[in-house]
Design a protein around this motif. Structure first.
Motif, PDB file in Angstrom:
ATOM      1  N   GLU A  61      62.468  -7.213 -18.196  1.00 16.32           N
ATOM      2  CA  GLU A  61      63.423  -8.053 -17.617  1.00 16.32           C
ATOM      3  C   GLU A  61      64.764  -7.109 -17.850  1.00 16.32           C
ATOM      4  O   GLU A  61      65.678  -7.069 -16.669  1.00 16.32           O
ATOM      5  N   GLU A  62      65.532  -6.401 -18.982  1.00 15.60           N
ATOM      6  CA  GLU A  62      66.375  -5.369 -18.845  1.00 15.60           C
ATOM      7  C   GLU A  62      67.127  -4.936 -17.571  1.00 15.60           C
ATOM      8  O   GLU A  62      67.872  -4.349 -17.232  1.00 15.60           O
ATOM      9  N   ALA A  63      65.615  -3.837 -17.376  1.00 19.02           N
ATOM     10  CA  ALA A  63      65.853  -2.913 -16.258  1.00 19.02           C
ATOM     11  C   ALA A  63      66.296  -4.048 -14.613  1.00 19.02           C
ATOM     12  O   ALA A  63      66.457  -2.928 -14.505  1.00 19.02           O
ATOM     13  N   PHE A  64      65.408  -4.661 -15.029  1.00 14.57           N
ATOM     14  CA  PHE A  64      65.477  -5.493 -13.558  1.00 14.57           C
ATOM     15  C   PHE A  64      67.321  -6.365 -13.866  1.00 14.57           C
ATOM     16  O   PHE A  64      67.361  -6.065 -12.712  1.00 14.57           O
ATOM     17  N   GLU A  65      67.254  -6.264 -15.030  1.00 11.32           N
ATOM     18  CA  GLU A  65      68.997  -7.202 -14.280  1.00 11.32           C
ATOM     19  C   GLU A  65      69.526  -5.533 -13.854  1.00 11.32           C
ATOM     20  O   GLU A  65      70.526  -6.201 -13.816  1.00 11.32           O
ATOM     21  N   LYS A  66      69.568  -4.739 -14.568  1.00 12.07           N
ATOM     22  CA  LYS A  66      70.505  -3.690 -14.749  1.00 12.07           C
ATOM     23  C   LYS A  66      70.068  -3.148 -13.284  1.00 12.07           C
ATOM     24  O   LYS A  66      71.218  -3.177 -12.534  1.00 12.07           O
ATOM     25  N   LYS A  67      69.401  -3.471 -12.627  1.00 11.04           N
ATOM     26  CA  LYS A  67      68.976  -2.650 -11.340  1.00 11.04           C
ATOM     27  C   LYS A  67      69.597  -4.018 -10.537  1.00 11.04           C
ATOM     28  O   LYS A  67      69.967  -3.489  -9.261  1.00 11.04           O
TER      29      LYS A  67
END
Length: 169
Positions: A61-67
Motif C-alpha cells: 500500500e505504501e509503495a502504491f501510494e508513492k507510485k
C-alpha cells in the motif's frame, strides 16, 4: 466375586472396555506424537503467515501510494515536456526561416551580380559592335567624301600623320 464376574460379563458385552482401551490408546498416541504441540506449531505458523501478509500488504500500500503520487504529476511533466518541445520546434522553425531568408538573399545577390556581369559583357559587346559599325560607316562616308572631293584626300593624310606624331610623343 460374583459381582465381579457379573461386572466382567457386562463389561465384555457392552463394548465399554473397547471404548476405554481405544481412548487410552488414542491418548497414548497423541501424547507420544505430540499432536497438541504440532497443532499449536501449525496455528503459530498460520498466525505468523497472517502477520507477514499484513506487513506485506502495508508495504504494498505504501509503495502504491508513492507510485500514485508520482503518477499524479505525470500529466504536468508531459505538459511541461510538450511545452518545451513546442518552444524548441518554434525556435528551430524561426531559425530555419531566417537561414532560408539569408540563403535566399545570398542567391538573389549572387544572381543579380551574375546578371549585372552579363549585362556589362553584353553592353561591352554591343559597344564594340556599335563602334565597329560606326567605324565602318565613317570609313564609307570618308571614302565617299574622298571620292567626291579629291583635295580632301591630301588634307586627310596630313591630319592622320599629325595624329600619329602626337600619339608617339
Amino acid at each position: 466375586m460374583d459381582k465381579f464376574i457379573e461386572f466382567w460379563n457386562w463389561l465384555m458385552s457392552t463394548n465399554v472396555l473397547n471404548f476405554v482401551v481405544m481412548v487410552a490408546l488414542l491418548y497414548y498416541i497423541s501424547v507420544k506424537f505430540d499432536f497438541a504441540g504440532k497443532l499449536e506449531e501449525a496455528r503459530q505458523k498460520v498466525v505468523d503467515s497472517i502477520r507477514e501478509s499484513e506487513a506485506e500488504k502495508k508495504r504494498s500500500e505504501e509503495a502504491f501510494e508513492k507510485k500514485a503520487e508520482a503518477a499524479s504529476h505525470i500529466d504536468e511533466e508531459i505538459y511541461n515536456t510538450l511545452n518545451v518541445a513546442e518552444k524548441s520546434a518554434n525556435a528551430l522553425g524561426k531559425k530555419m526561416l531566417e537561414d532560408a531568408k539569408i540563403i535566399t538573399r545570398g542567391i538573389i545577390t549572387s544572381t543579380q551580380k551574375r546578371i549585372d556581369a552579363k549585362m556589362s559583357l553584353l553592353q561591352a559587346e554591343l559597344m564594340k559592335k556599335t563602334a565597329l559599325a560606326a567605324v565602318e560607316i565613317a570609313k564609307r562616308d570618308i571614302q565617299n567624301e574622298l571620292a567626291e572631293h579629291s583635295e580632301l584626300h591630301d588634307k586627310f593624310i596630313y591630319e592622320s600623320l599629325n595624329a600619329l606624331d602626337e600619339v608617339r610623343q
